[in-house]
Design an enzyme around this catalytic site. Structure first.
Site, PDB file in Angstrom:
ATOM      1  N   LYS A   1     -12.291  12.052  15.386  1.00  0.00           N
ATOM      2  CA  LYS A   1     -10.687  11.104  15.748  1.00  0.00           C
ATOM      3  C   LYS A   1      -9.885  11.966  16.977  1.00  0.00           C
ATOM      4  O   LYS A   1      -9.284  11.272  17.730  1.00  0.00           O
ATOM      5  CB  LYS A   1     -10.224  10.706  14.502  1.00  0.00           C
ATOM      6  CG  LYS A   1     -11.243   9.575  14.265  1.00  0.00           C
ATOM      7  CD  LYS A   1     -10.180   8.509  13.542  1.00  0.00           C
ATOM      8  CE  LYS A   1     -11.641   8.621  11.492  1.00  0.00           C
ATOM      9  NZ  LYS A   1     -10.482   8.221  10.721  1.00  0.00           N
TER      10      LYS A   1
ATOM     11  N   GLN B   1      -5.661  18.972   5.500  1.00  0.00           N
ATOM     12  CA  GLN B   1      -5.675  18.249   5.079  1.00  0.00           C
ATOM     13  C   GLN B   1      -5.046  17.778   3.950  1.00  0.00           C
ATOM     14  O   GLN B   1      -6.338  17.757   3.049  1.00  0.00           O
ATOM     15  CB  GLN B   1      -6.622  17.331   5.931  1.00  0.00           C
ATOM     16  CG  GLN B   1      -7.063  17.064   7.648  1.00  0.00           C
ATOM     17  CD  GLN B   1      -7.661  15.943   7.605  1.00  0.00           C
ATOM     18  OE1 GLN B   1      -8.921  16.666   8.628  1.00  0.00           O
ATOM     19  NE2 GLN B   1      -8.328  14.926   7.799  1.00  0.00           N
TER      20      GLN B   1
ATOM     21  N   GLY C   1       1.133  -1.252   0.173  1.00  0.00           N
ATOM     22  CA  GLY C   1       0.361  -0.212   0.542  1.00  0.00           C
ATOM     23  C   GLY C   1       0.590   1.457   0.410  1.00  0.00           C
ATOM     24  O   GLY C   1       2.014   1.318  -0.306  1.00  0.00           O
ATOM     25  N   VAL C   2       0.172   2.978  -0.431  1.00  0.00           N
ATOM     26  CA  VAL C   2       0.776   3.761  -0.486  1.00  0.00           C
ATOM     27  C   VAL C   2       1.563   4.291   1.412  1.00  0.00           C
ATOM     28  O   VAL C   2       3.237   4.682   1.136  1.00  0.00           O
ATOM     29  CB  VAL C   2      -0.003   4.468  -0.148  1.00  0.00           C
ATOM     30  CG1 VAL C   2       0.604   5.917   0.040  1.00  0.00           C
ATOM     31  CG2 VAL C   2      -0.833   4.993  -1.424  1.00  0.00           C
TER      32      VAL C   2
ATOM     33  N   HIS D   1      -0.294  17.283   6.101  1.00  0.00           N
ATOM     34  CA  HIS D   1      -1.331  17.689   6.586  1.00  0.00           C
ATOM     35  C   HIS D   1      -0.780  19.401   7.477  1.00  0.00           C
ATOM     36  O   HIS D   1       0.028  19.237   8.683  1.00  0.00           O
ATOM     37  CB  HIS D   1      -1.792  16.804   7.749  1.00  0.00           C
ATOM     38  CG  HIS D   1      -3.206  15.549   6.906  1.00  0.00           C
ATOM     39  ND1 HIS D   1      -3.383  15.723   5.457  1.00  0.00           N
ATOM     40  CD2 HIS D   1      -3.799  14.471   7.671  1.00  0.00           C
ATOM     41  CE1 HIS D   1      -4.177  15.349   5.440  1.00  0.00           C
ATOM     42  NE2 HIS D   1      -4.252  14.173   7.052  1.00  0.00           N
TER      43      HIS D   1
ATOM     44  N   CYS E   1      -3.372   9.795  11.113  1.00  0.00           N
ATOM     45  CA  CYS E   1      -2.214  10.886  10.793  1.00  0.00           C
ATOM     46  C   CYS E   1      -2.645  12.656  11.222  1.00  0.00           C
ATOM     47  O   CYS E   1      -1.646  13.239  11.195  1.00  0.00           O
ATOM     48  CB  CYS E   1      -2.302  11.106   9.115  1.00  0.00           C
ATOM     49  SG  CYS E   1      -4.000  10.903   8.324  1.00  0.00           S
TER      50      CYS E   1
ATOM     51  N   GLY F   1      -4.525  11.817   2.851  1.00  0.00           N
ATOM     52  CA  GLY F   1      -5.059  11.069   3.481  1.00  0.00           C
ATOM     53  C   GLY F   1      -6.359  10.191   3.288  1.00  0.00           C
ATOM     54  O   GLY F   1      -6.882   9.581   3.927  1.00  0.00           O
TER      55      GLY F   1
ATOM     56  N   ARG G   1      -8.280   1.743  18.548  1.00  0.00           N
ATOM     57  CA  ARG G   1      -7.386   2.885  19.279  1.00  0.00           C
ATOM     58  C   ARG G   1      -8.054   2.943  20.638  1.00  0.00           C
ATOM     59  O   ARG G   1      -7.903   4.172  21.281  1.00  0.00           O
ATOM     60  CB  ARG G   1      -7.278   4.097  17.924  1.00  0.00           C
ATOM     61  CG  ARG G   1      -6.796   4.025  17.057  1.00  0.00           C
ATOM     62  CD  ARG G   1      -6.697   5.248  15.691  1.00  0.00           C
ATOM     63  NE  ARG G   1      -5.724   4.953  14.847  1.00  0.00           N
ATOM     64  CZ  ARG G   1      -6.200   5.647  13.644  1.00  0.00           C
ATOM     65  NH1 ARG G   1      -7.857   6.351  13.421  1.00  0.00           N
ATOM     66  NH2 ARG G   1      -5.644   5.502  12.770  1.00  0.00           N
TER      67      ARG G   1
ATOM     68  N   SER H   1      -1.133  -9.493  -4.338  1.00  0.00           N
ATOM     69  CA  SER H   1      -0.590  -8.453  -4.415  1.00  0.00           C
ATOM     70  C   SER H   1       1.370  -9.815  -4.096  1.00  0.00           C
ATOM     71  O   SER H   1       2.182  -9.498  -4.073  1.00  0.00           O
ATOM     72  CB  SER H   1       0.023  -7.927  -3.619  1.00  0.00           C
ATOM     73  OG  SER H   1      -0.328  -6.987  -3.222  1.00  0.00           O
TER      74      SER H   1
END
Length: 358
Positions: free
Chosen positions: A235, A166, A22-23, A264, A139, A170, A109, A50
């Protein structure tokens, strides 16, 4: 305390990177290659589609393996950068096999049995992990919390008001692709000068955003929550409270999407327990780990995403005492949302946990 003491190859812990393609996963591999090599084997795990790809880590080409229970055998620490539903399914599996999981998703979280860790702010929390899982914050929170945590340790935070600006990354690859596509549509035109002209040019293809993001700002990020708030705003509030150990901290957040690819930014109004001075605040920020103070507006020096992108620290500038409150500070922060905002914080937590294996 779950998951301790099983040495990996050459006496060093075995690391699994789940979501390596992924990124954020690609940034994580860069960081692992740049940091001191404390790992034995590094396994790259991803979805079955993948599997078989080869990615570079530590200067070597390593084959990606499909995420299965067998692929997690013998793993000491597993870092997860995957969608929430994948983390919810597979993080407990990895923990049950004895690995310490460091998860970058939003699933765990706010679980009271999962510490939410930023190593510069609350590294001690990573040692208490009854579920065998350690979480990293979102983030947006990570873009400001290192600087805010340093000020809180000195002054004692009492109230927080922030607005975010942002970057489109994101929202993942789709966010970046959407901005670049819209920029190609508006380049060289007179768009942005009449009501609705951007929307007509872009059409309904606004990607993950409710409005065009090129030549625009969009005061919304996330999904709807009660009373007009967004999930992204909640968040920031909830995560800041948990990381700083301030469960009743008054927090107000407005999240805004801007036409920036990566990094950001936030404006911060922080009110503390007593009177503060700019001189002391600057001294704290200038010496805080993971913070760069870049603050000389008269010389045109203040952080922007173009300065901070691709770097690890939180950049801080425009430090001022509030005009009408001697106990409050105003400042501006920028942080690369793919590095400290995601990959770097995850790697830092994993390195923190790895000390238990020595």
């Amino acid at each position: 305390m779950a998951g301790s003491g099983r040495p990996g190859r050459a006496g060093r812990p075995t690391l699994a990177v789940v979501g390596a393609t992924g990124v954020v996963g690609s940034v994580m591999l860069q960081i692992l290659s740049q940091h001191a090599d404390i790992w034995g084997e590094i396994r790259l795990l991803a979805s079955p589609r993948s599997a078989g790809r080869k990615l570079a880590v530590r200067g070597e080409e390593t084959e990606v393996t499909a995420l299965t229970e067998e692929a997690l055998d013998g793993v000491d620490i597993a870092v997860f950068d995957v969608p929430d539903e994948v983390a919810a399914r597979w993080a407990p599996v990895a923990a049950a096999k004895g690995a310490v999981v460091v998860d970058g998703s939003g699933v765990f979280r706010m679980d009271p049995d999962v510490p939410l860790v930023v190593p510069e702010v609350n590294p001690h929390a990573a040692r208490m992990r009854p579920r065998g899982i350690v979480a990293g914050p979102d983030c947006t929170t990570l873009s400001m919390i290192v600087a805010l945590g340093a000020l809180h340790a000195e002054f004692g935070l009492r109230e927080l008001v922030v607005s975010s600006y942002q970057a489109v990354s994101g929202a993942g690859r789709a966010g970046v692709d959407t901005l670049r596509r819209q920029l190609s549509l508006v380049a060289g035109t007179e768009l942005g000068t009449a009501p609705g002209d951007l929307r007509r040019a872009v059409g309904d293809d606004t990607g993950p955003f409710p409005e065009p993001v090129a030549l625009n700002v969009v005061p919304w990020a996330g999904s709807p929550r009660e009373d007009g708030w967004s999930s992204e705003e909640m968040k920031v509030r909830d995560e800041t409270r948990k990381i700083l150990g301030l469960p009743r901290l008054p927090v107000a957040v407005t999240c805004v999407r801007v036409p920036v690819v990566t990094t950001h930014s936030l404006t911060v109004h922080a009110r503390f327990e007593g009177e503060v001075t700019v001189g002391k605040a600057r001294e704290i920020l200038a010496t805080a780990p993971g913070v760069v103070l870049f603050d000389n507006p008269e010389a045109g020096e203040f952080p922007t995403p173009a300065d901070a992108v691709g770097t690890d620290p939180t950049w801080v500038g425009r430090v001022r005492r509030a005009l009408d409150d001697p106990a409050a500070l105003e400042f501006f922060v920028c942080g690369d949302n793919l590095r400290k905002g995601a990959a770097l914080n995850t790697v830092q937590i994993a390195e923190l946990v790895a000390a238990d294996f020595v």
